[in-house]
Write an enzyme that holds these catalytic residues in place. Structure first.
Site, PDB file in Angstrom:
ATOM      1  N   ASN A 264      18.936  38.889  49.940  1.00  0.00           N
ATOM      2  CA  ASN A 264      19.014  39.103  48.434  1.00  0.00           C
ATOM      3  C   ASN A 264      20.159  39.656  47.725  1.00  0.00           C
ATOM      4  O   ASN A 264      20.269  39.231  46.490  1.00  0.00           O
ATOM      5  CB  ASN A 264      17.464  39.777  48.021  1.00  0.00           C
ATOM      6  CG  ASN A 264      16.242  38.825  48.399  1.00  0.00           C
ATOM      7  OD1 ASN A 264      16.502  37.425  48.071  1.00  0.00           O
ATOM      8  ND2 ASN A 264      15.317  39.254  49.135  1.00  0.00           N
TER       9      ASN A 264
ATOM     10  N   GLU B  66      15.019  39.828  58.664  1.00  0.00           N
ATOM     11  CA  GLU B  66      15.964  40.737  58.397  1.00  0.00           C
ATOM     12  C   GLU B  66      15.055  42.319  58.613  1.00  0.00           C
ATOM     13  O   GLU B  66      14.247  42.627  57.912  1.00  0.00           O
ATOM     14  CB  GLU B  66      16.365  40.697  57.094  1.00  0.00           C
ATOM     15  CG  GLU B  66      17.368  41.514  56.374  1.00  0.00           C
ATOM     16  CD  GLU B  66      17.786  41.099  55.005  1.00  0.00           C
ATOM     17  OE1 GLU B  66      19.090  40.992  54.512  1.00  0.00           O
ATOM     18  OE2 GLU B  66      16.718  40.565  54.211  1.00  0.00           O
TER      19      GLU B  66
ATOM     20  N   SER C 265      11.538  42.298  49.390  1.00  0.00           N
ATOM     21  CA  SER C 265      12.621  41.590  49.242  1.00  0.00           C
ATOM     22  C   SER C 265      13.759  42.488  48.943  1.00  0.00           C
ATOM     23  O   SER C 265      15.000  42.074  48.940  1.00  0.00           O
ATOM     24  CB  SER C 265      12.588  40.601  48.243  1.00  0.00           C
ATOM     25  OG  SER C 265      11.393  39.596  48.568  1.00  0.00           O
TER      26      SER C 265
HETATM   27  N1  CAA Z   1       4.055  24.445  57.314  1.00  0.00           N
HETATM   28  C1  CAA Z   1       4.348  23.704  58.427  1.00  0.00           C
HETATM   29  N2  CAA Z   1       5.444  22.499  58.229  1.00  0.00           N
HETATM   30  C2  CAA Z   1       5.990  22.526  57.110  1.00  0.00           C
HETATM   31  C3  CAA Z   1       5.655  23.425  55.965  1.00  0.00           C
HETATM   32  C4  CAA Z   1       4.556  24.356  56.150  1.00  0.00           C
HETATM   33  N3  CAA Z   1       4.680  25.349  55.300  1.00  0.00           N
HETATM   34  N4  CAA Z   1       6.334  23.058  55.059  1.00  0.00           N
HETATM   35  C5  CAA Z   1       7.197  22.046  55.182  1.00  0.00           C
HETATM   36  N5  CAA Z   1       6.822  21.816  56.733  1.00  0.00           N
HETATM   37  C6  CAA Z   1       7.674  20.920  57.494  1.00  0.00           C
HETATM   38  C7  CAA Z   1       7.444  19.291  57.083  1.00  0.00           C
HETATM   39  O1  CAA Z   1       6.292  18.846  57.822  1.00  0.00           O
HETATM   40  C8  CAA Z   1       8.643  18.592  57.710  1.00  0.00           C
HETATM   41  O2  CAA Z   1       8.691  18.656  59.217  1.00  0.00           O
HETATM   42  P1  CAA Z   1       9.564  17.548  59.790  1.00  0.00           P
HETATM   43  O3  CAA Z   1      10.821  17.821  59.605  1.00  0.00           O
HETATM   44  O4  CAA Z   1       9.206  17.617  61.294  1.00  0.00           O
HETATM   45  O5  CAA Z   1       9.083  16.047  59.194  1.00  0.00           O
HETATM   46  C9  CAA Z   1       9.749  19.735  57.670  1.00  0.00           C
HETATM   47  O6  CAA Z   1       8.766  21.074  57.475  1.00  0.00           O
HETATM   48  C10 CAA Z   1      10.481  19.587  56.274  1.00  0.00           C
HETATM   49  O7  CAA Z   1       9.530  19.340  55.083  1.00  0.00           O
HETATM   50  P2  CAA Z   1       9.778  18.900  53.848  1.00  0.00           P
HETATM   51  O8  CAA Z   1      10.295  17.454  53.852  1.00  0.00           O
HETATM   52  O9  CAA Z   1       8.385  19.068  52.986  1.00  0.00           O
HETATM   53  O10 CAA Z   1      10.688  19.759  52.951  1.00  0.00           O
HETATM   54  P3  CAA Z   1      12.354  19.962  53.407  1.00  0.00           P
HETATM   55  O11 CAA Z   1      13.009  19.126  54.386  1.00  0.00           O
HETATM   56  O12 CAA Z   1      12.757  20.460  52.202  1.00  0.00           O
HETATM   57  O13 CAA Z   1      12.279  21.564  54.203  1.00  0.00           O
HETATM   58  C11 CAA Z   1      12.297  23.895  53.889  1.00  0.00           C
HETATM   59  C12 CAA Z   1      11.492  22.684  53.834  1.00  0.00           C
HETATM   60  C13 CAA Z   1      12.233  24.328  55.202  1.00  0.00           C
HETATM   61  C14 CAA Z   1      11.506  24.901  52.921  1.00  0.00           C
HETATM   62  C15 CAA Z   1      13.705  23.523  53.240  1.00  0.00           C
HETATM   63  O14 CAA Z   1      13.761  22.985  52.129  1.00  0.00           O
HETATM   64  C16 CAA Z   1      14.338  24.762  53.077  1.00  0.00           C
HETATM   65  O15 CAA Z   1      15.159  25.353  54.122  1.00  0.00           O
HETATM   66  N6  CAA Z   1      14.710  25.335  51.864  1.00  0.00           N
HETATM   67  C17 CAA Z   1      15.266  26.635  51.723  1.00  0.00           C
HETATM   68  C18 CAA Z   1      14.228  27.704  51.995  1.00  0.00           C
HETATM   69  C19 CAA Z   1      14.865  28.991  51.926  1.00  0.00           C
HETATM   70  O16 CAA Z   1      16.332  29.459  51.614  1.00  0.00           O
HETATM   71  N7  CAA Z   1      14.243  30.080  52.063  1.00  0.00           N
HETATM   72  C20 CAA Z   1      14.610  31.610  51.778  1.00  0.00           C
HETATM   73  C21 CAA Z   1      14.430  31.844  50.555  1.00  0.00           C
HETATM   74  S1  CAA Z   1      14.932  33.668  50.411  1.00  0.00           S
HETATM   75  C22 CAA Z   1      13.626  34.525  50.957  1.00  0.00           C
HETATM   76  O17 CAA Z   1      12.583  34.092  51.584  1.00  0.00           O
HETATM   77  C23 CAA Z   1      13.843  35.899  50.863  1.00  0.00           C
HETATM   78  C24 CAA Z   1      13.152  36.634  49.572  1.00  0.00           C
HETATM   79  O18 CAA Z   1      12.964  37.772  49.755  1.00  0.00           O
HETATM   80  C25 CAA Z   1      13.175  35.870  48.326  1.00  0.00           C
HETATM   81  P1  NAD Z   2       2.236  36.481  45.734  1.00  0.00           P
HETATM   82  O1  NAD Z   2       2.023  36.813  44.483  1.00  0.00           O
HETATM   83  O2  NAD Z   2       2.272  35.207  46.368  1.00  0.00           O
HETATM   84  O3  NAD Z   2       1.272  37.327  46.875  1.00  0.00           O
HETATM   85  C1  NAD Z   2       1.035  38.640  46.482  1.00  0.00           C
HETATM   86  C2  NAD Z   2      -0.438  39.030  47.033  1.00  0.00           C
HETATM   87  O4  NAD Z   2      -0.799  40.333  47.277  1.00  0.00           O
HETATM   88  C3  NAD Z   2      -1.640  38.372  46.030  1.00  0.00           C
HETATM   89  O5  NAD Z   2      -2.325  37.586  46.764  1.00  0.00           O
HETATM   90  C4  NAD Z   2      -2.064  39.638  45.593  1.00  0.00           C
HETATM   91  O6  NAD Z   2      -3.641  39.508  45.350  1.00  0.00           O
HETATM   92  C5  NAD Z   2      -2.031  40.704  46.601  1.00  0.00           C
HETATM   93  N1  NAD Z   2      -1.866  41.998  46.213  1.00  0.00           N
HETATM   94  C6  NAD Z   2      -1.493  42.537  45.284  1.00  0.00           C
HETATM   95  N2  NAD Z   2      -1.517  43.833  45.256  1.00  0.00           N
HETATM   96  C7  NAD Z   2      -2.403  44.271  46.346  1.00  0.00           C
HETATM   97  C8  NAD Z   2      -3.053  45.425  47.097  1.00  0.00           C
HETATM   98  N3  NAD Z   2      -2.563  46.553  46.589  1.00  0.00           N
HETATM   99  N4  NAD Z   2      -3.630  45.218  48.218  1.00  0.00           N
HETATM  100  C9  NAD Z   2      -3.728  44.128  48.644  1.00  0.00           C
HETATM  101  N5  NAD Z   2      -3.306  43.011  48.045  1.00  0.00           N
HETATM  102  C10 NAD Z   2      -2.583  42.918  47.041  1.00  0.00           C
HETATM  103  O7  NAD Z   2       3.695  37.166  46.702  1.00  0.00           O
HETATM  104  P2  NAD Z   2       4.653  36.999  47.689  1.00  0.00           P
HETATM  105  O8  NAD Z   2       5.800  35.662  47.160  1.00  0.00           O
HETATM  106  O9  NAD Z   2       3.731  36.423  48.934  1.00  0.00           O
HETATM  107  O10 NAD Z   2       5.330  38.049  47.888  1.00  0.00           O
HETATM  108  C11 NAD Z   2       4.842  39.102  48.539  1.00  0.00           C
HETATM  109  C12 NAD Z   2       6.121  40.338  49.208  1.00  0.00           C
HETATM  110  O11 NAD Z   2       6.869  39.485  49.993  1.00  0.00           O
HETATM  111  C13 NAD Z   2       7.041  40.724  47.919  1.00  0.00           C
HETATM  112  O12 NAD Z   2       7.233  42.024  48.024  1.00  0.00           O
HETATM  113  C14 NAD Z   2       8.123  39.743  47.861  1.00  0.00           C
HETATM  114  O13 NAD Z   2       9.104  40.388  47.272  1.00  0.00           O
HETATM  115  C15 NAD Z   2       8.290  39.774  49.324  1.00  0.00           C
HETATM  116  N6  NAD Z   2       8.807  38.346  49.791  1.00  0.00           N
HETATM  117  C16 NAD Z   2       8.564  37.160  48.789  1.00  0.00           C
HETATM  118  C17 NAD Z   2       9.250  35.977  49.052  1.00  0.00           C
HETATM  119  C18 NAD Z   2       9.269  34.770  48.561  1.00  0.00           C
HETATM  120  O14 NAD Z   2       9.942  33.991  48.536  1.00  0.00           O
HETATM  121  N7  NAD Z   2       8.027  34.701  47.575  1.00  0.00           N
HETATM  122  C19 NAD Z   2      10.156  36.024  50.393  1.00  0.00           C
HETATM  123  C20 NAD Z   2      10.370  37.204  51.420  1.00  0.00           C
HETATM  124  C21 NAD Z   2       9.788  38.283  50.819  1.00  0.00           C
END
Ligand code: CAA
Ligand code: NAD
Length: 290
Positions: A197, A159, A126
């Site tokens: 992020n 990305e 991330s």
């Molecule tokens: N697999 C298959 N289908 C799924 C699913 C899954 N894991 N989760 C949800 N769905 C489906 C549902 O069945 C539903 O389908 P329909 O629209 O056809 O009915 C649809 O997806 C919507 O599901 P929900 O009603 O349960 O939930 P929602 O409307 O809130 O949608 C969501 C879920 C797509 C996650 C939406 O809430 C969303 O876009 N949230 C924001 C997510 C976001 O910002 N993600 C980025 C985070 S940052 C990141 O990832 C980077 C990082 O490094 C941290």
């Molecule tokens: P998570 O905690 O759900 O899963 C991590 C997994 O890695 C665990 O099952 C753990 O057992 C396994 N693991 C740890 N060390 C290991 C090793 N040395 N070898 C093999 N397996 C090992 O974490 P996550 O949320 O899936 O995040 C994983 C990566 O993806 C991180 O780098 C995170 O920053 C990135 N990421 C997370 C998100 C998010 O929304 N959670 C979104 C984009 C990217």
């Protein structure tokens, strides 16, 4: 530089880490027609991953977005292993383990020894420097960031992050692979937090400050951002989805990388992580899911 395969030859994808991101990435790859090896050191994580993929594919099938046969074929293409060496024949290996530079570097150096000379090593990190992950390998030109969004089966973006030495050829192959997985690509230079992020995490951190300083309740903060800015989820709900540990680790990378106090993690976020309130995956974060 070692020679790389052409993208059309990318048929086997290895995924390391079977948590919420790794399992989702493995699902996307298998549904897109690739043979997938999913590795985790924790066998229980692999069991949870297979259940999550099966349930998610089931949801796509029941909505008519995927045929039953395609769903079943995807499940057959997904193989799980707790032995990292089983990934030796993968054309591309996507790492999705814990967001720690030290742990990822150790893994990259192991993968460098196990993988074919032509294999591309991608990280789903991330925020962590791709250049530094690459520096512990003998193939820095074949190391790249391939950052899926959570949940990978639903989110359209990947990305792509180029390290200092990532070759043009490897960038184009990962772009093509991402498109074969049905995703839309943006490209970022290798600076802390990349694009998504760099912008998203300070907003989530600010939401924690808003809660911490008593400006509003968690529900009102989330409702304000959902209805006030049309975000699908409020920032605190989203932090629970991402994982509070992941959010904190990203804030630390931003803070250390830029040396600017504006990225200092909110004490409330730190306290929740210290208390094990990691979000949905633990049943409790900002909200309770029990
Ligand atoms: N697999 C298959 N289908 C799924 C699913 C899954 N894991 N989760 C949800 N769905 C489906 C549902 O069945 C539903 O389908 P329909 O629209 O056809 O009915 C649809 O997806 C919507 O599901 P929900 O009603 O349960 O939930 P929602 O409307 O809130 O949608 C969501 C879920 C797509 C996650 C939406 O809430 C969303 O876009 N949230 C924001 C997510 C976001 O910002 N993600 C980025 C985070 S940052 C990141 O990832 C980077 C990082 O490094 C941290
Ligand atoms: P998570 O905690 O759900 O899963 C991590 C997994 O890695 C665990 O099952 C753990 O057992 C396994 N693991 C740890 N060390 C290991 C090793 N040395 N070898 C093999 N397996 C090992 O974490 P996550 O949320 O899936 O995040 C994983 C990566 O993806 C991180 O780098 C995170 O920053 C990135 N990421 C997370 C998100 C998010 O929304 N959670 C979104 C984009 C990217």
């Amino acid at each position: 530089m070692a020679e790389t395969t052409t993208t059309k030859e990318t048929e086997v994808v290895g995924v390391v880490g079977g948590g919420q991101m790794g399992s989702g990435i493995a699902q996307v790859a298998a549904v897109s027609g690739f043979d997938v090896w999913l590795h985790d050191t924790d066998p229980a994580a692999l069991d949870r991953a297979v259940r999550a993929v099966s349930s998610s594919i089931g949801r796509f099938v029941s909505k008519g977005k995927l045929s039953r046969a395609a769903g079943s074929d995807a499940m057959k293409r997904l193989r799980c292993t707790s032995n990292l060496e089983d990934l030796r024949d993968a054309d591309v290996i996507i790492e999705a383990i814990v967001e720690s530079e030290e742990v990822k570097k150790t893994l990259f150096s192991k993968l460098d020894k196990i993988a074919k000379a032509t294999t591309i090593l991608a990280s789903n990190t991330s925020s962590i420097s791709i250049t530094r992950l690459a520096s512990g390998t003998s193939r820095p030109s074949q190391v790249i960031g391939m950052h899926f969004m959570n949940p990978p089966p639903l989110m359209k973006l990947i990305e792509i992050v180029r390290g200092a030495d990532t070759s043009d050829e490897v960038f184009l192959k990962i772009k093509d692979l991402s498109e074969r997985m049905g995703k839309i690509v943006v490209c970022s230079q290798d600076y802390p937090g990349f694009i998504v992020n760099r912008i998203l995490m300070p907003m989530i951190n600010e939401a924690f400050h808003t809660l911490y300083t008593g400006v509003a309740t968690k529900e009102d903060i989330d409702t304000a951002m959902k209805l006030g800015t049309n975000h699908p989820m409020g920032p605190l709900e989203l932090a629970d989805l991402i994982g509070l540990d992941v959010c904190l680790n990203i804030m630390k990378v931003l803070y250390e990388g830029f040396g600017d106090s504006k990225y200092s993690p909110c004490p409330l976020l730190v306290q929740y992580v210290d208390a094990g309130r990691l979000g949905r995956k633990r049943g409790i974060g900002v909200y309770s899911y029990e």
